[in-house]
Motif scaffolding. Structure first.
Motif, PDB file in Angstrom:
ATOM      1  N   ASN A   7      -7.093   6.217  -9.153  1.00  0.00           N
ATOM      2  CA  ASN A   7      -6.824   6.945  -7.911  1.00  0.00           C
ATOM      3  C   ASN A   7      -5.785   6.219  -7.082  1.00  0.00           C
ATOM      4  O   ASN A   7      -5.755   4.979  -7.089  1.00  0.00           O
TER       5      ASN A   7
ATOM      6  N   LEU B 142       0.841  -1.219   0.000  1.00  0.00           N
ATOM      7  CA  LEU B 142       0.000   0.000   0.000  1.00  0.00           C
ATOM      8  C   LEU B 142       0.864   1.251   0.000  1.00  0.00           C
ATOM      9  O   LEU B 142       1.978   1.203   0.511  1.00  0.00           O
ATOM     10  N   PRO B 143       0.326   2.383  -0.530  1.00  0.00           N
ATOM     11  CA  PRO B 143      -0.971   2.535  -1.188  1.00  0.00           C
ATOM     12  C   PRO B 143      -0.986   1.934  -2.595  1.00  0.00           C
ATOM     13  O   PRO B 143       0.067   1.656  -3.161  1.00  0.00           O
ATOM     14  N   HIS B 144      -2.203   1.766  -3.132  1.00  0.00           N
ATOM     15  CA  HIS B 144      -2.369   1.195  -4.469  1.00  0.00           C
ATOM     16  C   HIS B 144      -2.858   2.264  -5.443  1.00  0.00           C
ATOM     17  O   HIS B 144      -3.673   3.099  -5.072  1.00  0.00           O
ATOM     18  N   ASP B 145      -2.363   2.184  -6.641  1.00  0.00           N
ATOM     19  CA  ASP B 145      -2.959   2.986  -7.710  1.00  0.00           C
ATOM     20  C   ASP B 145      -4.045   2.109  -8.341  1.00  0.00           C
ATOM     21  O   ASP B 145      -3.744   1.104  -9.001  1.00  0.00           O
ATOM     22  N   LEU B 146      -5.285   2.464  -8.071  1.00  0.00           N
ATOM     23  CA  LEU B 146      -6.404   1.595  -8.442  1.00  0.00           C
ATOM     24  C   LEU B 146      -7.151   2.191  -9.630  1.00  0.00           C
ATOM     25  O   LEU B 146      -7.610   3.341  -9.569  1.00  0.00           O
TER      26      LEU B 146
ATOM     27  N   VAL C  25      -5.070   4.949  -3.677  1.00  0.00           N
ATOM     28  CA  VAL C  25      -5.903   4.699  -2.493  1.00  0.00           C
ATOM     29  C   VAL C  25      -5.027   4.167  -1.356  1.00  0.00           C
ATOM     30  O   VAL C  25      -4.159   3.318  -1.567  1.00  0.00           O
ATOM     31  N   ALA C  26      -5.294   4.698  -0.157  1.00  0.00           N
ATOM     32  CA  ALA C  26      -4.471   4.329   1.007  1.00  0.00           C
ATOM     33  C   ALA C  26      -4.758   2.914   1.471  1.00  0.00           C
ATOM     34  O   ALA C  26      -3.882   2.222   2.001  1.00  0.00           O
ATOM     35  N   LYS C  27      -6.010   2.474   1.300  1.00  0.00           N
ATOM     36  CA  LYS C  27      -6.332   1.072   1.637  1.00  0.00           C
ATOM     37  C   LYS C  27      -7.405   0.566   0.671  1.00  0.00           C
ATOM     38  O   LYS C  27      -8.221   1.370   0.181  1.00  0.00           O
ATOM     39  N   PRO C  28      -7.388  -0.727   0.401  1.00  0.00           N
ATOM     40  CA  PRO C  28      -8.329  -1.251  -0.595  1.00  0.00           C
ATOM     41  C   PRO C  28      -9.768  -1.189  -0.094  1.00  0.00           C
ATOM     42  O   PRO C  28     -10.004  -1.269   1.108  1.00  0.00           O
ATOM     43  N   PHE C  29     -10.702  -1.009  -1.016  1.00  0.00           N
ATOM     44  CA  PHE C  29     -12.101  -1.013  -0.595  1.00  0.00           C
ATOM     45  C   PHE C  29     -12.518  -2.440  -0.239  1.00  0.00           C
ATOM     46  O   PHE C  29     -11.881  -3.419  -0.658  1.00  0.00           O
TER      47      PHE C  29
END
Lengths: 299, 164
Positions: A260, A176-180, A262-266
């Motif tokens: 985006n 993390l973070p991930h570019d989603l 994202v700091a943590k996955p949904f």
């Protein structure tokens, strides 16, 4: 049947009669069933021991055997969670009350002895066909590794890299973070696929896209914070990846809907990845930079 | 019991295993064994008793040496001169198993009957066992000189088996 590129399927024959083992093996070997590997067991106990080392795709078993019989063997297999192993019976057992137990434990066929070769072949052919289907698994999310390789090369230009398939990688393997990214196909209301770059892959692809020297890339990798320039380049990569996503026949072009960091996955991401409707998972290694991970997930 | 069905099942079993066509017919008395015959026995238990070692009936099979070799050669796919004694015994036991499934039809009520495991039988025991209990069926290969006899004996009330 084309056999050139098929991995051999493993068939475990379980019967306390070596003569019956020989007949079954002979019948299957004489037919064009594709490459097969055989292992033999004299009873259910021996068969259960072999399951771990031989990992059979199909078990063809007798019913009445010393030590552990065929039904008990099947029930044990299911109890230890080996639901994927297909089991069929070749037996003198005809009592419906017994055969119903076998079917309720997932036996795929019951053939009575003495059997006709064609009866055994018909059942085994069907079982092996579904084994081969299962082995194929879902289609990947990307067209091919070569297409991804070309895309990364266009991003990295002269910077050498190595793309390593990482089948089975989990969400937790991606730092993390991930570019989603979410992709949609023209005319479709539901999303087509997701793309995930872990933070290391963002730094590597971003640094490569910006043609940065290794030190600032390593700094970003160590801190886990890619620079805005790196993220711009990483987002551009994700946009271009839309062009190499595998499409269903008849569907329109796929494009990037949103991307985006994202700091943590949904919450649902993990289950979407585990559903495995189509996955392409890779590690990207660049000498001097480091290693990152990426995943494309078909929805 | 539908004797015709049993006879046809026995013939189908033998020809299915050996590739040899044949016919079975009811026999009168169990023959005396010859020195090179092979004998097998398979117990049939009644699961309602809860005692799996308590047989309700037994199937006895007696087979001539030539038939033993023909059977094993066909089942193992080997020339007769390459067969071992263990091969002959293995094939004979499996034939006993398969014929027993057909002979279950001869029991008055087979709904709770379970087939046991076939075992080779010492020739010396054939005369005694083949004349014990209540014989339900005896069939033999009718085309001479082939030698194969299979019989089912109801031993339900013969508790001497329980003590063995």
């Amino acid at each position: 049947m084309q056999t050139a590129n098929l991995a051999p399927l493993r068939v475990l024959i379980v019967d306390d009669s070596r003569a019956i083992q020989a007949i079954i093996q002979r019948v299957l070997q004489a037919a064009s069933l594709g490459p097969l590997q055989f292992e033999l067991a004299m009873d259910g106990e021996q068969a259960l021991r072999l399951v771990t080392s031989f990992e059979p795709d199909l078990v063809i078993s007798d019913w009445h055997m010393p030590k552990v019989g065929g039904l008990e063997m099947l029930q044990t297999l299911r109890q230890i969670g080996r639901h994927e192993i297909k089991v069929g019976f070749v037996t003198t057992e005809t009592a419906e009350r017994h055969l119903a137990q076998a079917r309720s434990n997932g036996a795929i066929f019951v053939i009575n002895k003495p059997f006709k070769d064609e009866d055994l072949l018909r059942e085994v052919q069907a079982a092996l066909a579904s084994c081969r289907e299962a082995l194929k698994g879902p289609a990947p999310a990307l067209e091919s590794a070569e297409a991804l390789n070309r895309l990364i090369k266009s991003q990295m230009r002269e910077i050498p890299f190595r793309l390593i398939p990482a089948p089975g990688q989990g969400l937790d393997d991606l730092k993390l973070p991930h570019d989603l990214a979410m992709y949609v196909a023209d005319g479709q209301k539901t999303p087509h696929a997701l793309g995930i770059l872990d933070v290391n892959a963002c730094c590597i692809l971003g640094g490569g896209g910006a043609q940065l020297q290794p030190p600032p890339v390593r700094t970003a990798l160590q801190s886990g914070v890619p620079t805005p320039e790196m993220m711009k380049q990483a987002d551009l990569f994700m946009r271009s990846a839309a062009g190499i996503l595998l499409r269903d026949p008849g569907t329109g072009p796929v494009s990037l809907k949103v991307v985006n960091l994202v700091a943590k996955p949904f919450d649902k991401l993990r289950s979407l990845m585990e559903r495995d409707a189509g996955r392409s998972d890779y590690r990207l290694s660049v000498p001097g930079y480091g290693e990152g991970r990426m995943a494309f997930v078909r929805l | 019991m539908q004797e015709g069905v049993v006879l046809s099942n026995l013939a189908r079993a033998w020809s299915g295993l050996t590739g040899q066509s044949c016919a079975f017919a009811p026999g009168a008395e169990p023959p005396a064994p010859r020195a090179d015959d092979a004998c097998f026995m398979l117990p049939i238990t009644d699961c309602v008793t809860g005692f799996s070692s308590h047989p309700r009936a037994i199937v006895l099979l007696l087979m001539g040496a030539a038939e033993s070799r023909a059977l094993a050669a066909a089942m193992f796919g080997l020339p007769p001169d390459q067969l071992s004694a263990a091969d002959l015994q293995d094939a004979g036991a499996e034939l006993c198993n398969i014929l027993s499934a057909s002979l279950m039809e001869c029991l008055e009520d087979a709904s709770l009957a379970n087939l046991g495991l076939p075992q080779a039988l010492d020739l010396n025991r054939w005369p005694e066992l083949s004349h014990r209990g209540e014989r339900r069926a005896l069939f033999e290969l009718s085309d001479q000189p082939r030698r194969l006899v299979v019989m089912l004996t109801d031993i339900h009330l013969d508790d001497s088996f329980c003590r063995e």
